[in-house]
Motif scaffolding. Structure first.
Motif, PDB file in Angstrom:
ATOM      1  N   LYS A 236      -6.008   8.872  -8.211  1.00 34.11           N
ATOM      2  CA  LYS A 236      -6.515   8.495  -9.319  1.00 34.11           C
ATOM      3  C   LYS A 236      -5.662   7.627 -10.223  1.00 34.11           C
ATOM      4  O   LYS A 236      -6.407   6.764 -11.009  1.00 34.11           O
ATOM      5  CB  LYS A 236      -6.727   9.741 -10.119  1.00 34.11           C
ATOM      6  CG  LYS A 236      -7.754  10.870  -9.718  1.00 34.11           C
ATOM      7  CD  LYS A 236      -7.798  12.029 -10.162  1.00 34.11           C
ATOM      8  CE  LYS A 236      -8.581  12.066 -11.563  1.00 34.11           C
ATOM      9  NZ  LYS A 236      -9.036  13.625 -12.139  1.00 34.11           N
ATOM     10  N   ARG A 237      -4.651   7.467 -10.181  1.00 34.15           N
ATOM     11  CA  ARG A 237      -3.653   6.656 -10.949  1.00 34.15           C
ATOM     12  C   ARG A 237      -3.652   5.037 -10.360  1.00 34.15           C
ATOM     13  O   ARG A 237      -3.711   4.248 -11.179  1.00 34.15           O
ATOM     14  CB  ARG A 237      -2.224   7.132 -10.986  1.00 34.15           C
ATOM     15  CG  ARG A 237      -1.189   6.199 -11.525  1.00 34.15           C
ATOM     16  CD  ARG A 237      -1.343   6.045 -13.154  1.00 34.15           C
ATOM     17  NE  ARG A 237      -0.288   5.194 -13.334  1.00 34.15           N
ATOM     18  CZ  ARG A 237      -0.240   3.957 -13.663  1.00 34.15           C
ATOM     19  NH1 ARG A 237      -1.454   3.289 -13.367  1.00 34.15           N
ATOM     20  NH2 ARG A 237       0.694   3.191 -14.320  1.00 34.15           N
ATOM     21  N   ILE A 238      -3.944   5.066  -9.113  1.00 27.73           N
ATOM     22  CA  ILE A 238      -3.792   3.632  -8.634  1.00 27.73           C
ATOM     23  C   ILE A 238      -4.758   3.022  -8.108  1.00 27.73           C
ATOM     24  O   ILE A 238      -5.122   1.825  -8.206  1.00 27.73           O
ATOM     25  CB  ILE A 238      -2.798   3.970  -7.404  1.00 27.73           C
ATOM     26  CG1 ILE A 238      -1.248   4.438  -7.859  1.00 27.73           C
ATOM     27  CG2 ILE A 238      -2.461   2.625  -6.479  1.00 27.73           C
ATOM     28  CD1 ILE A 238      -0.053   4.751  -6.482  1.00 27.73           C
TER      29      ILE A 238
ATOM     30  N   SER B 264      -4.764  -0.376   3.831  1.00 31.00           N
ATOM     31  CA  SER B 264      -3.960   0.771   4.562  1.00 31.00           C
ATOM     32  C   SER B 264      -2.445   1.170   4.224  1.00 31.00           C
ATOM     33  O   SER B 264      -1.764   1.879   4.922  1.00 31.00           O
ATOM     34  CB  SER B 264      -3.716   0.039   5.958  1.00 31.00           C
ATOM     35  OG  SER B 264      -4.990  -0.273   6.538  1.00 31.00           O
ATOM     36  N   PHE B 265      -2.277   0.759   3.105  1.00 24.17           N
ATOM     37  CA  PHE B 265      -0.953   0.901   2.388  1.00 24.17           C
ATOM     38  C   PHE B 265       0.370   0.411   3.264  1.00 24.17           C
ATOM     39  O   PHE B 265       1.183   0.878   3.132  1.00 24.17           O
ATOM     40  CB  PHE B 265      -0.715   2.505   2.240  1.00 24.17           C
ATOM     41  CG  PHE B 265      -1.813   3.028   1.839  1.00 24.17           C
ATOM     42  CD1 PHE B 265      -2.448   2.612   0.533  1.00 24.17           C
ATOM     43  CD2 PHE B 265      -2.402   4.273   2.164  1.00 24.17           C
ATOM     44  CE1 PHE B 265      -3.421   3.205  -0.148  1.00 24.17           C
ATOM     45  CE2 PHE B 265      -3.549   4.852   1.565  1.00 24.17           C
ATOM     46  CZ  PHE B 265      -4.034   4.355   0.399  1.00 24.17           C
ATOM     47  N   ILE B 266       0.151  -0.803   3.846  1.00 29.15           N
ATOM     48  CA  ILE B 266       1.164  -1.438   4.776  1.00 29.15           C
ATOM     49  C   ILE B 266       1.156  -2.825   4.255  1.00 29.15           C
ATOM     50  O   ILE B 266       1.443  -3.846   5.063  1.00 29.15           O
ATOM     51  CB  ILE B 266       0.978  -1.354   5.936  1.00 29.15           C
ATOM     52  CG1 ILE B 266      -0.331  -1.650   6.574  1.00 29.15           C
ATOM     53  CG2 ILE B 266       1.061   0.082   6.546  1.00 29.15           C
ATOM     54  CD1 ILE B 266      -0.442  -1.865   8.159  1.00 29.15           C
TER      55      ILE B 266
ATOM     56  N   SER C 125       4.401  -4.831  -3.220  1.00 29.34           N
ATOM     57  CA  SER C 125       5.238  -3.646  -3.975  1.00 29.34           C
ATOM     58  C   SER C 125       4.435  -2.538  -4.103  1.00 29.34           C
ATOM     59  O   SER C 125       4.957  -1.377  -4.051  1.00 29.34           O
ATOM     60  CB  SER C 125       5.637  -4.207  -5.069  1.00 29.34           C
ATOM     61  OG  SER C 125       4.503  -4.539  -6.118  1.00 29.34           O
ATOM     62  N   LEU C 126       3.283  -2.638  -3.902  1.00 29.31           N
ATOM     63  CA  LEU C 126       2.382  -1.500  -4.349  1.00 29.31           C
ATOM     64  C   LEU C 126       2.525  -0.619  -2.602  1.00 29.31           C
ATOM     65  O   LEU C 126       2.540   0.641  -2.766  1.00 29.31           O
ATOM     66  CB  LEU C 126       0.959  -1.622  -4.637  1.00 29.31           C
ATOM     67  CG  LEU C 126       0.202  -0.342  -4.885  1.00 29.31           C
ATOM     68  CD1 LEU C 126       0.733  -0.061  -6.246  1.00 29.31           C
ATOM     69  CD2 LEU C 126      -1.303  -1.166  -5.090  1.00 29.31           C
ATOM     70  N   GLY C 127       2.700  -1.427  -1.559  1.00 32.48           N
ATOM     71  CA  GLY C 127       3.016  -0.840  -0.506  1.00 32.48           C
ATOM     72  C   GLY C 127       4.203   0.137  -0.069  1.00 32.48           C
ATOM     73  O   GLY C 127       4.005   1.087   0.214  1.00 32.48           O
TER      74      GLY C 127
END
Length: 639
Positions: A80-82, A118-120, A146-148
């Motif tokens: 929910k934050r990101i 995909s968080f990569i 950086s978010l990855g």
């Protein structure tokens, strides 16, 4: 959210953390919009990492102490934050990318979007470029690296921390455990950078987690009593001083932002008294608002800037740049107020998850469609698309082919089941020639080894720095002792005029005479071991990102300039050197300029594509044109 919950949040809210976030995002934005004003502003991301490590450790340790920690609740809050704000930015960026980008750039954008979803993203951008080159400035989602890193930290760190909290006693040993993680990560970071792996050291979680872990250490330290305001204020000022030193000192003098990390930890360690003058005069309401909206500011500033740079090609006019900065602030404020806050607090969880899933699917379908359609190539001229295809197409080693060799992170090429019998020795200008010989290696069932020292020369008596000299000597000794290596091809950049000798004394070499003697000394020493030595001669280079600039000039109707240099200018710089080396090497000098130049010009492209992927490295197409030059090496092996 109930009023009681709201009051609890207010009770634990810390203005100094808002101030740190404001400083971090302001530094990053200043670096991106006006890089000359704050050359180390990118270190603002390091601040965010320390803050995240501190807050997550503090949250988990307090909940675990009360047996209230739940992984499901933790990850739901992170989602929910990101994700709502990030997905909103991706939707807007995808629309802009579709309207603005050339087909190959749109295809690359789609790949980066899939990596982001995909968080990569950090792994994707590690493998496809870097962070500091001018070609990287035109990747709309580059900031998602950086978010990855943060997302991967959220995925792995809670379980590690729970194990530490539950199974390690006393508190001091928990801190020691985090320090072990931090020290290991820091050591890997330094080591990778030392052997030419600055890209993975910059982008990957294992080499970044030390900053999160240091933040975690400060979260576990005993808290100073609030009434001891003098000591608290001193720690705050000391921390601020350490951070400031990093922002005003060249980064090479302070490895991996060590002081900045420690400074941030000192500020985070204790909550200041609410009546502190430091809070009152340093963390004002505008500063606090910037801190609160820092995530949205970070999300939106980069794509806005990138699309403007893409359109304006050469440079964005100052008044447009200032307008873009104001637009960034407005959009970020709206994003924080109407997306971030509602989805974190007031919108029901079921609605939030349904919205996130729906937008995720839409974005995934969009990216997959753009990949399937090759980025809609029919909209622009074929030559523009062909030039854009060359961007970042210089050879990169598959991660599975990396090997430690001497002082280098070397790369296996060709038939990797065999022992390497050929070496490409030099720097990134050696690595770029790999495609020209890989097919021949495979055809002859041979393996090769790229031995690069990025940013250095292979020479052992003169080099870019004394550190380069040490590493070049280690590589020379490794090659000298390697009986499997029968052939060595030396390739390097010929445009580094400022050299040093072993004593560190500076040597200016505009006429290349020192380099000629140095490279011949290296060749003679290697030849004494019975190896066949070849040298790749100089090429004319654009000194600007030709493929990117030319492709966008075609798209936006501008004139293509500087697509070549005169043959006379190239000859005036290198003809004497080439003639001398040709006499000494007797057929073992490879001359790419004979293919890339005609009688009047040394060209950077032809009607089929760009010879260069960036300002000085050959593209896949450019290297392909040179393959014939390397065939005699393998033909001689047959006789």
């Amino acid at each position: 959210m109930t009023s009681q919950a709201t009051n609890q949040l207010d009770l634990h809210h810390r203005k100094e953390i808002d101030g740190l976030r404001a400083l971090a995002v302001s530094a990053v934005i200043a670096f991106h919009f006006f890089p000359g004003t704050l050359p180390t502003g990118y270190l603002g991301v390091d601040l965010f990492f320390v803050i995240s490590g501190y807050l997550i450790t503090l949250l988990i340790s307090r909940q675990a102490a009360k047996n209230e920690f739940r992984f499901s609740s933790f990850y739901l809050k992170r989602v929910k934050r990101i994700l709502p704000a990030m997905l909103a930015m991706l939707v807007a960026s995808s629309i802009a990318a579709t309207l603005i980008l050339l087909a190959p750039d749109l295809e690359r954008y789609a790949k980066s979007q899939i990596a982001t979803l995909s968080f990569i993203a950090n792994i994707y951008f590690w493998r496809t470029g870097g962070y500091f080159s001018t070609s990287d400035e035109l990747k709309p989602l580059l900031h998602m690296w950086s978010l990855g890193v943060e997302e991967q930290f959220y995925l792995f760190f809670p379980a590690i921390l729970i194990i530490i909290i539950r199974f390690i006693r006393p508190q001091s040993l928990k801190i020691v455990a985090l320090l072990v993680i931090a020290t290991s990560s820091y050591g890997i970071n330094i080591y990778l950078t030392h052997i030419g792996g600055s890209n993975p050291a910059f982008f990957l979680l294992p080499t970044r987690i030390w900053q999160f872990a240091i933040g975690g250490c400060f979260a576990l330290l005993p808290i100073i009593r609030p009434e001891n305001s003098t000591r608290l204020n001193f720690l705050f000022i000391a921390g601020l001083a350490l951070i400031t030193i990093n922002f005003v000192t060249p980064p090479s003098q302070i490895p991996s932002a060590t002081l900045l990390t420690l400074g941030a930890g000192l500020i985070l360690w204790n909550k200041l008294n609410s009546n502190s003058l430091l809070l009152r005069y340093l963390i004002t309401k505008p500063v606090g608002l910037v801190g609160l909206s820092s995530f949205s500011l970070y999300l939106w500033h980069w794509p806005i800037l990138v699309f403007l740079k893409y359109i304006y090609v050469d440079s964005v006019p100052l008044h447009i740049l200032m307008s873009a900065l104001l637009a960034t602030i407005l959009i970020a404020y709206l994003s924080w107020k109407y997306i971030e806050n509602p989805f974190r607090s007031s919108i029901p969880t079921r609605t939030t998850l349904l919205a996130i899933l729906s937008i995720y699917c839409v974005l995934a379908i969009y990216a997959s469609t753009m990949l399937a359609l090759k980025g809609l190539p029919g909209r622009d001229a074929d030559l523009a698309n062909s030039f854009a295809n060359a961007i970042d197409s210089n050879y990169r080693c598959p991660p599975g082919n990396y090997r430690l060799y001497g002082a280098s992170r070397s790369c296996l090429i060709g038939d990797i089941t065999a022992s390497p019998s050929l070496a490409l020795l030099g720097n990134s200008h050696a690595q770029m020639y790999a495609p020209a010989i890989i097919e021949s290696l495979n055809a002859h069932h041979q393996a090769g080894l790229i031995i690069p020292l990025n940013g250095c020369l292979p020479t052992i008596d003169l080099n870019i720095s004394t550190e380069c000299l040490k590493m070049a000597e280690i590589n020379f000794q490794a090659i000298e002792k390697d009986r499997n290596l029968k052939t060595v091809i030396i390739a390097m950049t010929w445009y580094s005029n400022d050299l040093v000798d072993k004593s560190g004394a500076s040597i200016s070499d505009p006429k290349l005479s020192y380099r000629e003697k140095s490279i011949m000394m290296l060749i003679d020493n290697l030849a004494k071991t019975g190896k066949n030595i070849y040298l790749v001669g100089p090429i004319a280079i654009p000194n600007f990102d030709f493929a990117s600039v030319a492709s966008r000039n075609i798209k936006f109707g501008n004139t293509i300039e500087n697509s070549s240099v005169t043959r006379a200018s190239f000859d005036s710089q290198f003809k004497s050197l080439i003639s001398s080396l040709s006499r000494q090497l007797q057929g073992r000098l490879i001359l790419p300029h004979e293919v890339l130049c005609d009688e009047e010009h040394c060209n950077f492209a032809d009607k089929q594509g760009s010879y260069f992927s960036d300002s000085n490295h050959l593209s896949a197409y450019g290297t392909q044109k040179l393959r014939q030059l390397f065939n005699p090496i393998f033909e001689r092996q047959q006789h």
